[in-house]
Scaffold this active site. Structure first.
Site: not given
Length: 256
Positions: A88, A145, A172
């Protein structure tokens, strides 16, 4: 899971204003020391040590040497420790066993306020890191991500919900836009997640220049951290902290 603010050193995460966070990507002790000087000049709310850029990070003793340099050089600015997986966007290929050993050494040293690992990590990494951080009073970020595209809104919300279900204090999501609509969809997903009755704190980012608005207007979409540029950048679209403060403060004055 409640959404009470989290005390991060002398700052409050989730206290109403997103924390401007400067990434450190130095490869050497000397580079980290120089990044500390940049941080002291521009005074971000938080520093993220992207330790995957640091040479020799696989050695816990070397990691603690870098950590000491940062703790001594930041003048009290809180520290987020990230040892990103190469899958990632991490700068080095490290085994999960190595990453766990280094994270444990860093958390046990008592000088970090947050730790970030990927929500896609195996439970053999997530579970011990979650236990480490909880025992140490350190906030855990579980991140996701996509450097190629922006998923559908429902998928993005689902990713945030999944990270929360794994025990994250902060979730996140960073995605790559292919259009302006993608940027707006990331912000919509952030708002929809935040509206869930048991949502925790979230960090949401649309990368690249097109996604800059999500960094400047992080508070509008309920994102509690926004990343600026330091001596280097850790993701596309980061701009200097000083360029972010004015627009963010202006927006904060008008948000209810």
């Amino acid at each position: 899971m409640t959404k009470a603010p989290i005390q991060i050193g002398n700052k409050v995460l989730g206290g109403g204003s997103p924390l401007i966070t400067m990434p450190f990507v130095g490869k050497t002790i000397e580079a980290l020391a120089e990044e500390c000087r940049t941080a002291l000049e521009h005074q971000p709310d938080l520093v993220e040590w992207r330790a995957d850029y640091f040479e020799g990070i696989e050695d816990p003793a070397r990691a603690l040497e870098g950590l000491t340099t940062l703790a001594d050089g930041l003048g009290g600015i809180p520290l987020l420790f990230t040892l990103r997986s190469a899958l990632e966007g991490g700068a080095q290929v490290l085994t999960d066993e190595t990453r766990l050993t280094v994270i444990k050494a860093v958390v046990d040293a008592g000088r970090v306020s947050l730790v970030d690992i990927e929500a896609a990590s195996p439970q053999t990494l997530i579970e011990p890191v979650r236990e480490l951080t909880r025992n140490a009073g350190v906030a855990l970020i579980l991140s996701s991500h996509d450097f190629k595209a922006t998923p559908e809104v429902d998928d993005m919300v689902a990713r945030l919900v999944k990270a929360q279900s794994l025990g994250a204090d902060v979730v996140k999501l960073a995605v790559m836009p292919q259009s302006r609509e993608d940027v707006l969809n990331l912000m919509l997903a952030s708002v929809r997640y935040n509206d869930l009755p048991d949502a925790t704190h979230a960090v949401t980012i649309s990368m690249s220049g097109d996604g800059l608005i999500t960094r400047l207007a992080a508070g509008f979409s309920h994102s509690v951290i926004t990343f600026c540029a330091g001596k280097g950048v850790s993701a596309p679209g980061q701009v200097p902290a000083d360029d972010m403060r004015g627009p963010m403060m202006l927006l904060a004055q008008h948000l209810r």
